[in-house]
Design an enzyme around this catalytic site. Structure first.
Site, short mmCIF file in Angstrom:
data_model
loop_
_atom_site.label_atom_id
_atom_site.label_comp_id
_atom_site.label_asym_id
_atom_site.label_seq_id
_atom_site.Cartn_x
_atom_site.Cartn_y
_atom_site.Cartn_z
N HIS A 131 4.54 -0.88 6.60
CA HIS A 131 4.28 -0.08 5.40
C HIS A 131 5.29 -0.46 4.31
CE1 HIS A 131 2.76 3.52 3.32
NE2 HIS A 131 3.98 3.63 2.85
N SER A 178 0.31 3.46 -1.21
CA SER A 178 0.88 4.57 -0.46
C SER A 178 0.55 5.90 -1.14
CB SER A 178 2.38 4.36 -0.27
OG SER A 178 2.89 5.23 0.70
N ASP A 187 2.01 0.05 10.64
CA ASP A 187 2.08 1.17 9.69
C ASP A 187 1.43 2.39 10.34
OD1 ASP A 187 2.10 2.90 7.54
OD2 ASP A 187 0.86 1.65 6.24
#
Length: 317
Positions: A280, A155, A250
């Protein structure tokens, strides 16, 4: 596909998986950070033993070194944790880093960079650069072989990893490999994904939450900058071979996969793997998702194949 049952249960039961509320106060952010740390063991599972785990200060930046060999000459995987540049820590990603080290047979150096909003961009990039330089300078005493290195992040940490890879290439000390797990690559430009049509459960990250994270991190900085947005990289040729991991549900998926296509178009060897049925943030939740363990193992195997293909991985969970 629909959300995997593990994802439905996770998102329905874990309020923290919904990400930060829009425009939270510093008290809200502090509470969310504490909750993430408190939940780390439940989400990551019991800590697997690693030969050496030690906390250090790298030019003032906290780092945690995981060396599965306990000896000298170990290749190095630098790891940047996610959390939207405002959250997460060495604690939240400890289980993933332990598994990465054991499965890759490489040392993992996890970098605990400063967080926004107290420290907006470029503090995170500066901390990572300082930590890398310190580790390179102290490699011998740490038992590390910094002639063989990879950079990995999930991320927001993947954004930082991509920035570091580009900077290292430009400085002619490039990494041998990079692995980017659902990287945010383009500020304020991610397409929306609605709730899962079968379960009705909202995904773990919304466009509004991602845009809040970008806004908080940048704090007014111009996003048209390759030290912020990997998708704005002016020259992609010569970047290291790359693994991109995405999650089916996501909001960052399309941007991350498009970034992989751009790298490939510039001649960079790229493997992109989309994990189906998961949202996610699944990567560090080893105790929750089968896909998390599979993705960590994929990253570890890919790094090992480049940095130390002859060594046998350490047989630990």
């Amino acid at each position: 596909m629909n959300l995997h049952p593990q994802a439905v249960a996770d998102l329905a039961s874990e309020a923290i998986a919904q990400g930060p509320v829009p425009e939270p106060t510093l008290a809200d952010i502090a509470a969310a950070r504490a909750a993430e740390n408190d939940n780390a063991l439940a989400l990551g599972g019991p800590p697997a033993p690693v030969a050496i785990v030690v906390d250090l200060e790298a030019d003032g930046v906290p780092i945690r070194l995981y060396n599965p060999r306990g000896g000298r000459g170990t290749p190095v995987m630098f790891f940047l944790h996610g959390g939207g540049w405002v959250g997460d820590s060495l604690i939240t990603h400890d289980a993933a880093c332990r598994r990465l080290a054991n499965r890759s047979h490489c040392a993992v150096v996890a970098i605990d960079y400063r967080l926004a909003p107290e420290y907006p961009w470029p503090a995170q990039v500066e901390d990572a650069v300082h930590a890398l330089a310190w580790v390179r300078d102290h490699a011998d005493e740490l038992g590390l072989d910094v002639s063989r290195t990879a950079v990995v992040g999930d991320s927001a940490g993947a954004t930082l990893a991509a920035i570091l890879a580009r900077r290292a290439r430009d400085a002619h000390v490039g990494f041998d490999y990079q692995a980017l797990i659902y990287p945010p690559v383009e500020p304020f430009a991610e397409p929306p994904l609605g709730p899962d049509p079968q379960s009705g459960v909202e995904h773990g990250l919304s466009v509004a939450e991602m845009n809040w994270a970008w806004k908080t991190w940048l704090d007014g900085a111009d996003p048209d900058n390759e030290d912020i947005a990997p998708a704005r990289t002016k020259e992609m040729a010569g970047l290291p071979p790359t693994l991109i991991v995405t999650a089916e549900f996501d909001v960052l998926r399309e941007g991350a996969e498009a970034f992989g296509e751009a790298l490939a178009g510039a001649g960079v060897p790229v493997v992109t793997t989309r994990y189906l049925g998961v949202p996610h943030g699944f990567f560090r939740r080893l105790a929750v998702y089968d896909a998390a363990r599979a993705a960590v193992d994929q990253v570890a195997a890919a790094v090992k194949d480049v940095l130390d293909p002859i060594a046998h991985p350490v047989a630990q969970a």
